[in-house]
Design a protein around this motif. Structure first.
Motif, PDB file in Angstrom:
ATOM      1  N   TYR A  73       0.868  -1.168   0.000  1.00 26.09           N
ATOM      2  CA  TYR A  73       0.000   0.000   0.000  1.00 26.09           C
ATOM      3  C   TYR A  73       0.909   1.223   0.000  1.00 26.09           C
ATOM      4  N   CYS A  74       0.715   2.115  -0.955  1.00 24.12           N
ATOM      5  CA  CYS A  74       1.715   3.170  -1.188  1.00 24.12           C
ATOM      6  C   CYS A  74       1.123   4.570  -1.251  1.00 24.12           C
ATOM      7  N   HIS A  75       1.993   5.538  -0.955  1.00 19.68           N
ATOM      8  CA  HIS A  75       1.794   6.924  -1.303  1.00 19.68           C
ATOM      9  C   HIS A  75       2.753   7.242  -2.451  1.00 19.68           C
ATOM     10  N   PHE A  76       2.411   8.265  -3.239  1.00 20.19           N
ATOM     11  CA  PHE A  76       3.206   8.590  -4.421  1.00 20.19           C
ATOM     12  C   PHE A  76       3.646  10.047  -4.358  1.00 20.19           C
ATOM     13  N   ILE A  77       4.940  10.253  -4.638  1.00 19.23           N
ATOM     14  CA  ILE A  77       5.563  11.566  -4.501  1.00 19.23           C
ATOM     15  C   ILE A  77       6.279  11.905  -5.803  1.00 19.23           C
ATOM     16  N   GLY A  78       6.099  13.118  -6.272  1.00 19.36           N
ATOM     17  CA  GLY A  78       6.832  13.570  -7.443  1.00 19.36           C
ATOM     18  C   GLY A  78       8.240  13.981  -7.064  1.00 19.36           C
TER      19      GLY A  78
END
Length: 326
Positions: A73-78
Protein backbone atom coordinates in the motif's frame (compact mmCIF):
# COMPACT_ATOMS: atom_id res chain seq x y z
CA UNK A 1 3.58 0.43 11.26
CA UNK A 2 -0.16 1.05 10.87
CA UNK A 3 -2.29 0.18 13.91
CA UNK A 4 -5.12 -2.30 13.35
CA UNK A 5 -7.87 0.33 13.43
CA UNK A 6 -6.04 2.34 10.77
CA UNK A 7 -5.81 -0.73 8.54
CA UNK A 8 -9.58 -1.07 8.71
CA UNK A 9 -10.14 2.61 7.90
CA UNK A 10 -8.55 3.51 4.56
CA UNK A 11 -9.27 7.23 5.09
CA UNK A 12 -6.78 7.26 7.97
CA UNK A 13 -3.84 6.83 5.58
CA UNK A 14 -5.20 7.89 2.17
CA UNK A 15 -4.77 11.68 2.66
CA UNK A 16 -1.10 12.30 3.57
CA UNK A 17 -1.25 15.96 2.49
CA UNK A 18 -4.95 16.47 3.01
CA UNK A 19 -5.49 15.22 -0.56
CA UNK A 20 -6.31 11.76 -1.84
CA UNK A 21 -3.07 9.85 -2.44
CA UNK A 22 -3.41 6.11 -2.22
CA UNK A 23 -2.53 3.01 -4.20
CA UNK A 24 -1.70 -0.67 -4.05
CA UNK A 25 0.68 -2.83 -6.05
CA UNK A 26 0.73 -6.63 -6.10
CA UNK A 27 3.50 -8.76 -7.56
CA UNK A 28 6.61 -10.76 -6.83
CA UNK A 29 9.05 -9.33 -4.27
CA UNK A 30 12.49 -8.69 -5.77
CA UNK A 31 15.81 -7.46 -4.38
CA UNK A 32 14.58 -6.57 -0.86
CA UNK A 33 17.02 -4.24 0.87
CA UNK A 34 17.29 -1.60 3.56
CA UNK A 35 14.52 0.83 2.72
CA UNK A 36 13.98 -0.26 -0.88
CA UNK A 37 12.69 -3.22 -2.86
CA UNK A 38 11.13 -3.97 -6.23
CA UNK A 39 7.77 -5.45 -7.13
CA UNK A 40 7.79 -7.45 -10.35
CA UNK A 41 4.46 -7.75 -12.17
CA UNK A 42 5.62 -9.00 -15.57
CA UNK A 43 8.22 -11.55 -16.65
CA UNK A 44 10.46 -8.68 -17.81
CA UNK A 45 12.96 -7.57 -15.19
CA UNK A 46 13.24 -4.24 -16.99
CA UNK A 47 9.80 -3.32 -15.64
CA UNK A 48 10.29 -4.15 -11.96
CA UNK A 49 8.65 -1.33 -9.98
CA UNK A 50 10.85 0.41 -7.37
CA UNK A 51 9.22 0.83 -3.96
CA UNK A 52 10.72 2.70 -0.99
CA UNK A 53 9.82 2.11 2.66
CA UNK A 54 10.85 3.01 6.20
CA UNK A 55 12.33 -0.16 7.79
CA UNK A 56 11.15 1.00 11.23
CA UNK A 57 7.67 2.27 10.41
CA UNK A 58 6.69 -0.01 7.51
CA UNK A 59 9.04 -3.02 7.39
CA UNK A 60 8.67 -6.02 5.12
CA UNK A 61 7.05 -8.98 6.93
CA UNK A 62 9.75 -11.17 8.47
CA UNK A 63 8.47 -14.31 6.81
CA UNK A 64 8.51 -12.71 3.36
CA UNK A 65 11.43 -13.63 1.12
CA UNK A 66 12.48 -12.80 -2.42
CA UNK A 67 10.20 -14.29 -5.12
CA UNK A 68 7.21 -14.39 -2.74
CA UNK A 69 3.98 -12.65 -3.65
CA UNK A 70 3.61 -9.27 -1.91
CA UNK A 71 1.12 -6.40 -1.74
CA UNK A 72 2.30 -2.85 -1.00
CA UNK A 73 0.00 0.00 0.00
CA UNK A 74 1.71 3.17 -1.19
CA UNK A 75 1.79 6.92 -1.30
CA UNK A 76 3.21 8.59 -4.42
CA UNK A 77 5.56 11.57 -4.50
CA UNK A 78 6.83 13.57 -7.44
CA UNK A 79 10.57 14.23 -7.74
CA UNK A 80 13.30 15.32 -10.14
CA UNK A 81 16.04 12.98 -11.30
CA UNK A 82 18.70 14.54 -13.54
CA UNK A 83 16.16 17.30 -14.27
CA UNK A 84 13.58 14.72 -15.39
CA UNK A 85 10.21 14.41 -13.63
CA UNK A 86 9.63 11.01 -12.00
CA UNK A 87 7.38 9.39 -9.40
CA UNK A 88 8.55 7.72 -6.19
CA UNK A 89 6.35 5.10 -4.54
CA UNK A 90 6.66 4.86 -0.75
CA UNK A 91 5.01 1.88 0.95
CA UNK A 92 3.20 2.49 4.22
CA UNK A 93 2.30 -1.19 4.66
CA UNK A 94 3.24 -4.55 3.15
CA UNK A 95 1.11 -7.68 3.23
CA UNK A 96 1.49 -11.26 2.03
CA UNK A 97 -1.57 -11.89 -0.15
CA UNK A 98 -3.41 -15.02 0.91
CA UNK A 99 -4.10 -17.06 -2.21
CA UNK A 100 -7.15 -18.61 -0.55
CA UNK A 101 -8.77 -15.16 -0.29
CA UNK A 102 -8.03 -13.95 -3.82
CA UNK A 103 -11.16 -13.35 -5.85
CA UNK A 104 -11.18 -14.46 -9.47
CA UNK A 105 -10.68 -10.98 -10.92
CA UNK A 106 -7.68 -10.31 -8.70
CA UNK A 107 -5.99 -13.63 -9.46
CA UNK A 108 -6.68 -13.34 -13.18
CA UNK A 109 -5.19 -9.85 -13.24
CA UNK A 110 -2.01 -11.18 -11.61
CA UNK A 111 -1.73 -13.73 -14.41
CA UNK A 112 -2.55 -11.28 -17.18
CA UNK A 113 0.18 -8.95 -15.99
CA UNK A 114 2.72 -11.76 -15.93
CA UNK A 115 1.68 -12.91 -19.43
CA UNK A 116 2.83 -9.65 -21.04
CA UNK A 117 5.35 -10.52 -23.74
CA UNK A 118 8.98 -9.97 -22.79
CA UNK A 119 11.15 -8.05 -25.24
CA UNK A 120 13.83 -10.22 -26.82
CA UNK A 121 16.59 -7.97 -25.43
CA UNK A 122 15.23 -8.00 -21.85
CA UNK A 123 15.85 -10.49 -19.06
CA UNK A 124 12.96 -12.96 -18.73
CA UNK A 125 12.24 -14.24 -15.19
CA UNK A 126 10.18 -17.16 -16.43
CA UNK A 127 7.39 -18.27 -14.07
CA UNK A 128 8.43 -18.22 -10.38
CA UNK A 129 6.75 -20.47 -7.82
CA UNK A 130 4.52 -17.68 -6.47
CA UNK A 131 3.04 -17.07 -9.92
CA UNK A 132 2.61 -20.80 -10.48
CA UNK A 133 0.62 -20.94 -7.23
CA UNK A 134 -1.72 -18.19 -8.47
CA UNK A 135 -2.13 -20.05 -11.76
CA UNK A 136 -3.30 -23.14 -9.84
CA UNK A 137 -5.90 -21.09 -7.99
CA UNK A 138 -7.16 -19.55 -11.23
CA UNK A 139 -7.20 -22.87 -13.09
CA UNK A 140 -6.82 -22.29 -16.80
CA UNK A 141 -4.68 -19.21 -17.35
CA UNK A 142 -6.99 -16.53 -18.79
CA UNK A 143 -6.32 -15.29 -22.27
CA UNK A 144 -4.34 -12.08 -22.44
CA UNK A 145 -6.63 -9.10 -22.95
CA UNK A 146 -5.74 -6.45 -25.47
CA UNK A 147 -4.77 -3.63 -23.13
CA UNK A 148 -3.95 -0.32 -24.75
CA UNK A 149 -1.62 2.47 -23.70
CA UNK A 150 -4.35 4.98 -24.28
CA UNK A 151 -7.47 6.48 -22.81
CA UNK A 152 -10.12 5.02 -25.09
CA UNK A 153 -13.69 5.01 -23.83
CA UNK A 154 -14.32 1.65 -25.56
CA UNK A 155 -11.60 -0.15 -23.60
CA UNK A 156 -11.46 1.71 -20.29
CA UNK A 157 -12.45 -1.41 -18.34
CA UNK A 158 -9.74 -3.43 -20.06
CA UNK A 159 -7.18 -0.80 -19.11
CA UNK A 160 -7.82 -1.19 -15.38
CA UNK A 161 -6.01 -3.83 -13.37
CA UNK A 162 -6.84 -4.88 -9.81
CA UNK A 163 -3.16 -5.46 -8.99
CA UNK A 164 -1.95 -1.91 -9.77
CA UNK A 165 -4.18 1.00 -8.82
CA UNK A 166 -3.32 4.62 -7.96
CA UNK A 167 -5.89 7.23 -6.86
CA UNK A 168 -4.94 10.88 -6.59
CA UNK A 169 -6.52 14.30 -6.17
CA UNK A 170 -4.74 17.63 -6.40
CA UNK A 171 -4.22 20.79 -8.40
CA UNK A 172 -2.91 21.16 -11.95
CA UNK A 173 0.55 22.74 -11.74
CA UNK A 174 1.55 22.51 -15.41
CA UNK A 175 0.90 20.47 -18.55
CA UNK A 176 2.50 19.48 -21.83
CA UNK A 177 0.75 18.04 -24.90
CA UNK A 178 2.68 16.16 -27.58
CA UNK A 179 0.82 15.66 -30.84
CA UNK A 180 1.69 14.02 -34.18
CA UNK A 181 4.11 11.63 -32.53
CA UNK A 182 5.76 8.85 -34.55
CA UNK A 183 7.72 5.77 -33.49
CA UNK A 184 11.15 4.65 -34.68
CA UNK A 185 9.58 3.16 -37.83
CA UNK A 186 7.78 6.42 -38.60
CA UNK A 187 4.32 5.07 -37.73
CA UNK A 188 1.83 7.47 -36.07
CA UNK A 189 1.44 7.21 -32.29
CA UNK A 190 -1.21 8.40 -29.85
CA UNK A 191 -1.06 11.90 -28.43
CA UNK A 192 0.62 12.16 -25.03
CA UNK A 193 -0.58 14.61 -22.40
CA UNK A 194 1.61 15.05 -19.31
CA UNK A 195 0.12 16.87 -16.32
CA UNK A 196 1.97 17.77 -13.13
CA UNK A 197 -0.42 17.22 -10.22
CA UNK A 198 0.52 19.27 -7.18
CA UNK A 199 -0.27 18.26 -3.60
CA UNK A 200 2.37 20.12 -1.60
CA UNK A 201 3.91 23.57 -1.26
CA UNK A 202 6.99 22.39 -3.17
CA UNK A 203 6.18 22.38 -6.92
CA UNK A 204 9.17 20.08 -7.53
CA UNK A 205 7.18 17.34 -5.79
CA UNK A 206 4.37 17.57 -8.32
CA UNK A 207 3.38 14.12 -9.60
CA UNK A 208 3.76 13.52 -13.37
CA UNK A 209 0.67 11.87 -14.84
CA UNK A 210 0.39 10.78 -18.46
CA UNK A 211 -2.61 10.33 -20.69
CA UNK A 212 -2.30 8.59 -24.06
CA UNK A 213 -5.05 8.79 -26.65
CA UNK A 214 -6.38 10.27 -29.84
CA UNK A 215 -7.12 14.00 -29.96
CA UNK A 216 -6.29 14.94 -26.38
CA UNK A 217 -6.16 18.65 -27.20
CA UNK A 218 -9.73 19.42 -25.96
CA UNK A 219 -8.92 17.75 -22.65
CA UNK A 220 -5.56 19.53 -22.37
CA UNK A 221 -7.27 22.88 -22.94
CA UNK A 222 -9.59 22.35 -19.95
CA UNK A 223 -6.84 21.43 -17.49
CA UNK A 224 -5.96 24.97 -16.51
CA UNK A 225 -3.38 25.86 -13.89
CA UNK A 226 -4.84 25.56 -10.38
CA UNK A 227 -7.80 23.37 -11.40
CA UNK A 228 -8.57 20.65 -8.79
CA UNK A 229 -8.93 17.19 -10.38
CA UNK A 230 -9.08 13.52 -9.38
CA UNK A 231 -7.21 10.81 -11.29
CA UNK A 232 -7.08 7.01 -11.33
CA UNK A 233 -4.17 5.22 -12.94
CA UNK A 234 -1.27 2.78 -12.68
CA UNK A 235 2.28 3.09 -11.36
CA UNK A 236 4.49 2.24 -14.33
CA UNK A 237 7.99 2.50 -15.80
CA UNK A 238 8.86 4.18 -19.08
CA UNK A 239 11.65 1.91 -20.36
CA UNK A 240 13.82 3.01 -23.28
CA UNK A 241 16.76 1.17 -24.86
CA UNK A 242 20.06 3.05 -24.55
CA UNK A 243 22.08 0.91 -26.93
CA UNK A 244 22.49 -2.40 -28.71
CA UNK A 245 22.13 -5.69 -26.77
CA UNK A 246 25.25 -7.09 -25.13
CA UNK A 247 26.74 -9.70 -27.52
CA UNK A 248 27.19 -12.24 -24.70
CA UNK A 249 24.02 -11.85 -22.64
CA UNK A 250 21.76 -10.54 -25.40
CA UNK A 251 20.37 -7.97 -22.94
CA UNK A 252 20.17 -4.30 -23.92
CA UNK A 253 20.91 -1.41 -21.51
CA UNK A 254 17.86 0.71 -20.74
CA UNK A 255 16.73 3.87 -18.96
CA UNK A 256 13.81 3.63 -16.52
CA UNK A 257 11.51 6.51 -15.57
CA UNK A 258 8.70 5.84 -13.05
CA UNK A 259 5.44 7.69 -13.73
CA UNK A 260 1.66 7.42 -13.30
CA UNK A 261 -0.32 6.42 -16.38
CA UNK A 262 -3.93 7.57 -16.19
CA UNK A 263 -6.44 4.83 -16.95
CA UNK A 264 -9.50 7.04 -16.99
CA UNK A 265 -10.44 10.62 -17.76
CA UNK A 266 -9.83 13.13 -14.94
CA UNK A 267 -12.79 14.19 -12.87
CA UNK A 268 -13.50 17.54 -11.21
CA UNK A 269 -13.12 17.95 -7.45
CA UNK A 270 -15.97 19.86 -5.85
CA UNK A 271 -15.77 21.45 -2.38
CA UNK A 272 -18.09 18.80 -0.90
CA UNK A 273 -16.39 15.76 -2.49
CA UNK A 274 -14.01 15.15 0.43
CA UNK A 275 -11.17 14.35 -1.98
CA UNK A 276 -9.27 17.50 -0.94
CA UNK A 277 -9.60 18.22 2.77
CA UNK A 278 -7.41 21.33 3.11
CA UNK A 279 -7.22 24.81 1.59
CA UNK A 280 -3.49 25.36 0.82
CA UNK A 281 -2.28 28.94 0.50
CA UNK A 282 -0.13 28.06 -2.50
CA UNK A 283 -3.21 27.48 -4.69
CA UNK A 284 -4.01 31.18 -4.40
CA UNK A 285 -0.38 31.93 -5.27
CA UNK A 286 -0.57 29.73 -8.37
CA UNK A 287 -3.61 31.62 -9.63
CA UNK A 288 -2.19 35.02 -8.78
CA UNK A 289 1.05 34.30 -10.62
CA UNK A 290 -1.00 33.97 -13.78
CA UNK A 291 -2.43 37.47 -13.29
CA UNK A 292 0.95 38.92 -12.24
CA UNK A 293 -0.25 39.86 -8.78
CA UNK A 294 1.99 39.75 -5.73
CA UNK A 295 1.88 36.37 -3.96
CA UNK A 296 -0.39 36.21 -0.93
CA UNK A 297 0.23 33.78 1.93
CA UNK A 298 -3.28 33.70 3.47
CA UNK A 299 -5.28 30.54 2.91
CA UNK A 300 -8.55 30.87 0.99
CA UNK A 301 -11.71 30.38 3.01
CA UNK A 302 -12.44 27.00 1.46
CA UNK A 303 -11.23 24.65 -1.25
CA UNK A 304 -13.11 25.59 -4.37
CA UNK A 305 -12.77 25.73 -8.09
CA UNK A 306 -11.27 29.08 -9.26
CA UNK A 307 -13.89 31.78 -9.67
CA UNK A 308 -15.62 31.80 -13.01
CA UNK A 309 -14.68 28.20 -13.84
CA UNK A 310 -17.27 25.42 -13.82
CA UNK A 311 -14.86 22.47 -13.71
CA UNK A 312 -17.58 19.85 -14.02
CA UNK A 313 -18.99 21.50 -17.13
CA UNK A 314 -15.70 22.08 -18.93
CA UNK A 315 -14.50 18.54 -18.26
CA UNK A 316 -17.81 17.15 -19.50
CA UNK A 317 -17.58 19.29 -22.64
CA UNK A 318 -14.03 18.07 -23.25
CA UNK A 319 -15.04 14.43 -22.94
CA UNK A 320 -17.92 14.97 -25.36
CA UNK A 321 -15.49 16.50 -27.85
CA UNK A 322 -13.14 13.49 -27.53
CA UNK A 323 -15.87 10.82 -27.50
CA UNK A 324 -18.92 12.22 -29.31
CA UNK A 325 -22.08 10.21 -28.71
CA UNK A 326 -23.32 8.08 -31.56
Amino acid sequence: MLPMDAKRNADSYSYPNGMLNSGWIVGVLRLPGEGKCFIQQTASENHMLPVEFDPRQAPLPRDLKEWDLVMAYCHFIGARENDVRIVRAKSIRFESPNLMHMDKRFAEDVMRKWSVKVHAAAKDSGVPAAIEAVAKVVGDVPAKEERMNSVDWRVLKLNKNATNTVQLAGFVQAKSLERNRVNAEGKPMNDRLVVLLRQTEDPDKSIPIRWYGRNLEPLANTLTRGLPIKVQGEYRLDVKALGAPDPESGIAPVSKLPYIEAKDFPGPVTPDSGLIKIAPFWVAEMLEMGTRKAPRREAPAQVATPAGIDSAAILADALNDINPKG
